[in-house]
Scaffold this motif. Structure first.
Motif, PDB file in Angstrom:
ATOM      1  N   ALA A  98      46.831  43.834  34.859  1.00 25.19           N
ATOM      2  CA  ALA A  98      46.802  43.487  35.953  1.00 25.19           C
ATOM      3  C   ALA A  98      45.793  44.010  36.958  1.00 25.19           C
ATOM      4  N   ILE A  99      45.760  45.370  37.076  1.00 28.93           N
ATOM      5  CA  ILE A  99      45.003  45.893  37.814  1.00 28.93           C
ATOM      6  C   ILE A  99      43.362  45.351  37.129  1.00 28.93           C
ATOM      7  N   PHE A 100      43.397  45.399  36.012  1.00 34.16           N
ATOM      8  CA  PHE A 100      42.072  45.074  35.540  1.00 34.16           C
ATOM      9  C   PHE A 100      41.516  43.776  36.208  1.00 34.16           C
ATOM     10  N   SER A 101      42.378  42.760  35.948  1.00 34.77           N
ATOM     11  CA  SER A 101      42.029  41.368  36.595  1.00 34.77           C
ATOM     12  C   SER A 101      42.303  41.237  37.795  1.00 34.77           C
ATOM     13  N   ARG A 102      42.901  41.843  38.576  1.00 35.19           N
ATOM     14  CA  ARG A 102      42.557  42.183  40.145  1.00 35.19           C
ATOM     15  C   ARG A 102      41.179  42.842  40.460  1.00 35.19           C
ATOM     16  N   SER A 103      40.959  43.560  39.752  1.00 32.61           N
ATOM     17  CA  SER A 103      39.394  44.386  39.964  1.00 32.61           C
ATOM     18  C   SER A 103      38.245  43.425  39.750  1.00 32.61           C
ATOM     19  N   LEU A 104      38.288  42.649  39.152  1.00 32.00           N
ATOM     20  CA  LEU A 104      37.157  41.836  38.663  1.00 32.00           C
ATOM     21  C   LEU A 104      37.122  40.646  39.768  1.00 32.00           C
ATOM     22  N   GLU A 105      38.427  40.073  40.272  1.00 35.98           N
ATOM     23  CA  GLU A 105      38.482  39.228  41.214  1.00 35.98           C
ATOM     24  C   GLU A 105      38.171  39.787  42.569  1.00 35.98           C
ATOM     25  N   VAL A 106      38.485  40.799  42.947  1.00 39.87           N
ATOM     26  CA  VAL A 106      38.076  41.385  44.230  1.00 39.87           C
ATOM     27  C   VAL A 106      36.855  41.719  44.094  1.00 39.87           C
ATOM     28  N   LEU A 107      36.363  42.292  43.078  1.00 39.45           N
ATOM     29  CA  LEU A 107      34.837  42.661  43.272  1.00 39.45           C
ATOM     30  C   LEU A 107      34.136  41.563  42.880  1.00 39.45           C
ATOM     31  N   SER A 108      34.242  40.561  42.583  1.00 38.64           N
ATOM     32  CA  SER A 108      33.499  39.190  42.493  1.00 38.64           C
ATOM     33  C   SER A 108      33.434  38.486  43.918  1.00 38.64           C
ATOM     34  N   ARG A 109      34.192  38.782  44.733  1.00 40.14           N
ATOM     35  CA  ARG A 109      34.458  38.443  45.931  1.00 40.14           C
ATOM     36  C   ARG A 109      33.843  39.041  46.917  1.00 40.14           C
ATOM     37  N   THR A 110      33.556  40.434  46.848  1.00 40.83           N
ATOM     38  CA  THR A 110      33.045  41.310  47.796  1.00 40.83           C
ATOM     39  C   THR A 110      31.698  41.606  47.505  1.00 40.83           C
TER      40      THR A 110
END
Length: 819
Positions: A98-110
């Motif tokens: 969950a943390i890994f997936s959230r990491s890529l999601e937020v990084l890709s957006r930021t």
């Protein structure tokens, strides 16, 4: 304790928070927590409310200055062991995912280019102040640890493999965001974490057979290793220097070619593929005399004439420690077998022993009466041997610092030491041209090896103690000896200068030798054949050492750098044109179409097409290094001055030498055509030494006859410059002086300065040779291997002549840069 949490009105939020905090790798801020748990987004505008929720976890967590901590390690242990089913009902792997997936999601957006809006490509990291609000504040944790959460997934469930498929989440993230991520890590001063992340990902992918992602990860690791030095100085150089100097077939370079600076009109020709050199470590202020790996290969230590020792992370290249305490050059260093201690020998006549963990000096051993030039630990770490210019070897008790033995027998300075694998014998090399083998127990010399034509500069044993390799000062050879019989079994020949350092690989199958010719050679021990030649340093290769696994080689050189080399695979073949030696002079033709270069070692002049960077002529004829080159105004002829005391005039179109001008009695250090093309000028240091004068000769360009000889006092003419306008003036560096080439009575007149360069649009090389600047604004960081020995500027085109023999041509825009 969990009852209190479960009874609160925010029970589900508390459980999510406790689940995250239980598996993360460091305490996180409230902003980072909000980014990690999507349901906390509603607290963005109400941080006080979020603090209240954290307070509901008060039995486990505490909040200090906006960062969440466990109240005690026992609280974390309780959650992971006793309350595991309540906060991690799907298991710890699910939380990592969950943390890994959230990491890529937020990084890709930021993440995006120039996220801090620095604009200037050379904006230094030391001058960066995060904006308010800081766009990276919520993603700092993700930037550094997203790979760790992927690595710690449960592989048996196949979850990690799905993330590592071609066109999967990891592949897609890197394809779109790799450079933006590197920029962010640079702004966070965490570039070594990028190296570690790529190193962690590669083995994960290797087992899953994902070809495209595996290739990209390998290239991405080489990319960040190559540009690490630039990114630790200036974040936006990831788009400038990193893309400009990466190989043409680099996957990262191709993916992000649209991010390359638009103010570079024509980039330099770079190798097609990654070369053997993995990375260059900079930080020492003087020559690096000695390098050595710890026994586990995790650390590399380097010793320098700047009186310091540096300890580096051998994976990331990060400098972890700088050990200071010696009052003179540090000549030699050695790790103990367990890696706990590092010993150093210095010209200050002392040996120091350092605690690697704390950087503290724990022993200062005194007893030598001259420089201490070599140091070696016994394999068990109980004894330490030091060799000195006082001709003796001292054996020390490593625990107490007591000198327990002094070995005498050499008649000149002891330059190097090595213990046999059994610790019972010690080998020593000396300036008396011998290698001696000592029985340490009785302090007696039991064997003397002779065969080198000069003093022994370096020596090493194979791991099994069967073989000994030694290098020599002037015979340019390394020799392999049978350590038992003292018989020489191989003479390794191929260097063009003295062999300064030698070492065996751990398996004994290869020998590496570093030389004064600036190269490192890898030899097959059994056959004596050269397997690889590594180039890339500006000066002498003073120290070489294999990593314990034999896959890497570290080298220390006179150019103040340490380099890591990948020697596990064959070096790629060079496809670009090179001089065989450092570049001494470069000059543009009047119209900027051609560039001429002269080299130190091969005595050749090369002519390059500046539009294509192709070598169109190689002019051969000088018997020594070429010191200076210059085109005629019409670009049809070229004059070169050489260490062979001549100047030569060449037809540029045909490559033919049309005249050889003889008459100087020393190196011809500068040459020029006068503007009218009817006369030539050459300068040499062959005046009267006692008055520190130089001599200038004026030649008839048609007949080659010397029509005038002038002397002038310059103080130093190491790099004289000519002005060849119709007024026929001549100048030399230092106090600029002018001579009229026709009036024999004219005396030198000081003038304020002369420019010999056409309008250069403000581009130039910084005084330290590290940057290309425009109007004093840093634009392009130059990797160490491309920093020029000499350079030339024509309008907005810069030519760099490098120590490797490379000539680089870069054309810049004359307009204001946009990115």
């Amino acid at each position: 304790m969990m009852e209190h949490v479960c009874d609160s009105k925010d029970a589900e939020l508390c459980k999510q928070i406790l689940a995250v905090v239980s598996v993360i790798y460091r305490p996180i801020s409230l902003e980072e927590l909000t980014s990690t748990i999507e349901s906390l987004a509603r607290f963005d505008s109400d941080p006080a409310a979020l603090e209240t929720v954290i307070g509901s976890c008060g039995s486990f967590l505490t909040l200090r200055e906006g960062t969440i901590y466990f109240i005690h390690q026992s609280a974390k242990d309780f959650l992971l062991n006793d309350a595991h089913s309540q906060i991690l009902p799907s298991g710890i792997a699910h939380q990592h995912h969950a943390i890994f997936s959230r990491s890529l999601e937020v990084l890709s957006r930021t993440l995006r280019r120039d996220v801090y809006e620095l604009s200037a490509p050379g904006f230094l990291i030391d001058n960066v102040s995060p904006p308010d609000p800081d766009p990276l504040a919520p993603v700092r944790y993700f930037c550094i640890h997203w790979v760790d959460h992927l690595r710690d997934l449960n592989h048996a469930e196949g979850v990690a493999q799905k993330q590592l498929q071609d066109d999967g989440p990891v592949h897609t993230f890197l394809l779109r965001n790799y450079l933006y991520w590197l920029e962010a890590l640079s702004l966070l001063r965490s570039i070594p974490q990028a190296v570690l992340a790529m190193q962690k990902l590669e083995p994960l992918v290797g087992g899953s057979g994902n070809g495209q992602l595996a290739d990209l990860l390998q290239d991405a690791r080489r990319f960040v290793l190559s540009c690490k030095g630039a990114l630790e100085i200036a974040p936006l150089q990831v788009y400038a220097s990193a893309l400009t100097f990466c190989p043409t077939r680099s996957l990262v370079g191709r993916l992000f070619r649209d991010e390359a600076p638009n103010w570079i009109i024509s980039a330099p020709d770079i190798e097609a593929d990654w070369i053997t050199c993995l990375q260059t470590l900079e930080g020492h202020g003087d020559t690096v005399k000695s390098v050595t790996f710890s026994s586990d290969g995790q650390l590399l230590a380097s010793a320098s004439n700047d009186r310091t020792i540096k300890v580096w992370n051998a994976t990331t290249g990060a400098c972890m420690q700088t050990l200071e305490g010696h009052s003179d050059w540090v000549m030699s260093i050695a790790f103990s077998g367990d890696g706990r201690w590092l010993a150093s020998a210095s010209r200050d006549e002392t040996v120091k022993v350092w605690d690697v963990a704390t950087s503290a000096c724990v022993q200062a051993l005194e007893g030598h009466s001259d420089w201490v030039s070599s140091i070696a630990f016994s394999a068990d770490g109980k004894r330490l041997a030091s060799g000195s210019r006082d001709r003796t070897i001292n054996i020390w008790d490593a625990a107490t610092g007591a000198c327990i033995q002094t070995l005498k027998g050499h008649v000149r300075s002891v330059t190097l030491l090595a213990f046999f694998a059994n610790d019972q014998q010690l080998a020593s090399g000396s300036m008396d041209k011998t290698v001696k083998v000592w029985n340490v127990a009785i302090g007696a010399c039991i064997k003397t090896l002779e065969g080198h034509g000069d003093w022994t500069t370096s020596m090493a044993f194979s791991m099994d103690g069967q073989w000994l390799v030694s290098g020599s000062e002037n015979d340019a050879t390394a020799k392999i000896w049978n350590a038992t019989t003292g018989t020489c079994i191989q003479a390794l020949q191929g260097h063009n200068s003295h062999v300064a350092s030698v070492t065996f690989s751990a398996d004994g199958q290869r020998v590496a030798s570093g030389s004064g010719d600036g190269t490192i050679k890898i030899w097959d021990t059994a056959k004596g054949a050269c397997m690889q030649t590594l180039k890339g340093h500006r000066e002498w290769a003073l120290s070489v050492t294999f990593s314990p696994d034999g896959r890497r080689l570290a080298s220390g050189f006179g150019d103040k750098t340490v380099k890591f080399w990948d020697v596990a695979t064959d070096a790629c073949a060079q496809t670009l044109e090179f001089h065989n030696g450092g570049i001494t002079s470069v000059a543009f033709s009047e119209d900027g179409q051609w560039l001429a270069s002269g080299a130190e070692s091969d005595g050749t002049v090369k002519v390059w097409d500046t539009a294509t960077s192709a070598c169109v002529q190689t002019l051969q004829g000088h018997q020594s290094s070429v010191k200076s080159v210059c085109f005629s105004a019409d670009g049809q002829r070229l004059i070169s001055g050489s260490g062979d005391r001549t100047a030569k005039v060449w037809d540029v179109a045909t490559g033919t030498c049309v005249q050889t001008l003889e008459g100087h009695t020393d190196w011809v250090t500068a040459v020029a055509f006068l503007r009218d093309g009817a006369r030539l000028i050459s300068m040499s240091d062959d005046g009267r030494p006692e008055s520190r004068t130089w001599v200038v000769k004026v030649w008839n360009a048609e007949t080659g006859a010397c029509v005038r000889t002038l002397e002038g006092n310059s103080g130093s003419v190491a790099r004289p410059s000519f002005v060849t306008r119709p007024n026929t003036r001549l100048s030399a560096d230092r106090d600029v002086q002018v001579l009229d080439l026709f009036d024999t009575e004219t005396q030198p007149q000081k003038i304020s300065g002369i420019s010999t360069v056409p309008h250069d649009h403000g581009y130039r090389i910084s005084p330290d040779g590290v940057w290309i600047v425009k109007h004093d604004q840093r634009m392009l960081w130059l990797p160490s291997e491309y920093r020029p020995l000499t350079s030339a500027i024509y309008k907005s085109t810069i030519a760099l002549g490098c120590s490797s023999g490379r000539v680089l041509i870069i054309q810049f825009s004359t307009e204001a840069f946009e990115r």
